[in-house]
Design an enzyme around this catalytic site. Structure first.
Site, PDB file in Angstrom:
ATOM      1  N   ALA A   1       8.489   6.416   6.670  1.00 43.00           N
ATOM      2  CA  ALA A   1       7.291   6.239   5.863  1.00 43.00           C
ATOM      3  C   ALA A   1       7.028   4.621   6.257  1.00 43.00           C
ATOM      4  CB  ALA A   1       7.644   6.282   4.287  1.00 43.00           C
TER       5      ALA A   1
ATOM      6  N   CYS B   1       6.093  10.250  -1.088  1.00 45.98           N
ATOM      7  CA  CYS B   1       4.840   9.790  -0.525  1.00 45.98           C
ATOM      8  C   CYS B   1       3.654  10.622  -1.379  1.00 45.98           C
ATOM      9  CB  CYS B   1       4.628   9.807   0.748  1.00 45.98           C
ATOM     10  SG  CYS B   1       5.623   8.931   1.597  1.00 45.98           S
TER      11      CYS B   1
ATOM     12  N   GLY C   1       0.811  -1.133  -0.038  1.00 43.23           N
ATOM     13  CA  GLY C   1      -0.077  -0.035  -0.106  1.00 43.23           C
ATOM     14  C   GLY C   1       0.898   1.196   0.064  1.00 43.23           C
ATOM     15  N   GLY C   2       0.335   2.302  -0.090  1.00 46.74           N
ATOM     16  CA  GLY C   2       0.930   3.563   0.085  1.00 46.74           C
ATOM     17  C   GLY C   2       1.178   4.085  -1.375  1.00 46.74           C
ATOM     18  N   ASP C   3       2.175   5.167  -1.478  1.00 45.02           N
ATOM     19  CA  ASP C   3       2.130   5.923  -2.549  1.00 45.02           C
ATOM     20  C   ASP C   3       3.786   5.446  -3.120  1.00 45.02           C
ATOM     21  OD1 ASP C   3       2.940   8.398  -4.265  1.00 45.02           O
ATOM     22  OD2 ASP C   3       0.857   8.809  -4.071  1.00 45.02           O
TER      23      ASP C   3
ATOM     24  N   ALA D   1      10.273   2.366   6.772  1.00 39.52           N
ATOM     25  CA  ALA D   1      11.594   2.872   6.484  1.00 39.52           C
ATOM     26  C   ALA D   1      11.821   4.180   7.050  1.00 39.52           C
ATOM     27  CB  ALA D   1      11.347   3.120   4.733  1.00 39.52           C
TER      28      ALA D   1
ATOM     29  N   HIS E   1      14.158   4.240  -1.259  1.00 40.41           N
ATOM     30  CA  HIS E   1      15.028   3.478  -0.039  1.00 40.41           C
ATOM     31  C   HIS E   1      16.651   3.316  -0.575  1.00 40.41           C
ATOM     32  CE1 HIS E   1      11.412   1.722   1.475  1.00 40.41           C
ATOM     33  NE2 HIS E   1      11.114   1.046   0.553  1.00 40.41           N
TER      34      HIS E   1
END
Length: 217
Positions: A148, A179, A74-76, A163, A80
């Site tokens: 995040a 994000c 999930g998420g945008d 992260a 990393h």
């Protein structure tokens, strides 16, 4: 709970390790916390249209040796890279009496508790998942995102995770709209402690201890 420090592992390889751990935990094996740093990589969640949040050209991404990978979390969009601690908890949510929302908020609570241990006031934003701080040098005192979170729950067992920017080269975040939040800042623990930043090995140990305490409730 088994703690596995994978060191520095390419994103796709770590994803495969996650899938193997997920299968083992789903089959009743010991829950796992996977700790890892990744070589530079931009990852996108499952939402459509996230490529529009990459600001850099293909040439710049190649020059800086940054991969772009579509994930199933999930998420945008996020980055990393070295100096960023990524933790993938592979746990059975039902064993901890957690809904998906409660699990995500629990990860936020863990990071906030760890940062509070360092003397950093950290907080959440009801409009944006993750953990925020007041960063020295920030624009007009606006909050900056230091961690995040993006997860996936499959058959009741978690994948992906959090992260935390420890000593990350923050210039990489200029390649994206982090994000998907325009005009929002990102920061790292090293920026909060420019004179004496904690080593990532110390962050691993203490954040892991906070996670074990949380999931042992």
């Amino acid at each position: 709970m088994q703690i596995r420090d994978l060191g520095t592992v390419e994103y796709r390889s770590a994803w495969k390790i996650q899938e193997e751990a997920h299968a083992a935990v789903l089959a009743g094996g010991e829950e796992q916390l996977l700790l890892v740093e990744h070589p530079p990589v931009i990852t996108l969640g499952r939402r459509p249209g996230l490529m529009a949040h990459i600001l850099a050209s293909s040439e710049e991404l190649r020059r800086r040796e940054v991969q772009v990978i579509e994930s199933d979390r999930g998420g945008d969009i996020t980055f990393h890279g070295p100096g960023q601690l990524v933790v993938y908890p592979i746990i059975r949510l039902a064993d901890h009496k957690l809904s998906v929302s409660a699990y995500v908020h629990g990860l936020e609570e863990i990071i906030i508790a760890y940062l509070n241990d360092l003397g950093v006031e950290a907080f959440t934003d009801p409009q944006a998942v993750g953990v925020w701080v007041r960063s020295p040098g920030g624009i007009s005192g606006a909050p900056s995102k230091v961690a995040a979170i993006g997860v996936r729950i499959r058959r009741g067992v978690s994948l992906h995770g959090l992260a935390l920017n420890v000593s990350t080269d923050m210039s990489y975040f200029n390649l994206i709209i982090p994000c998907g939040l325009e005009n929002r800042q990102v920061t790292s623990i090293a920026r909060l402690f420019p004179q004496n930043p904690p080593a990532i090995s110390d962050v691993k140990q203490k954040l892991t201890q906070r996670m074990i305490e949380y999931f042992s409730k």
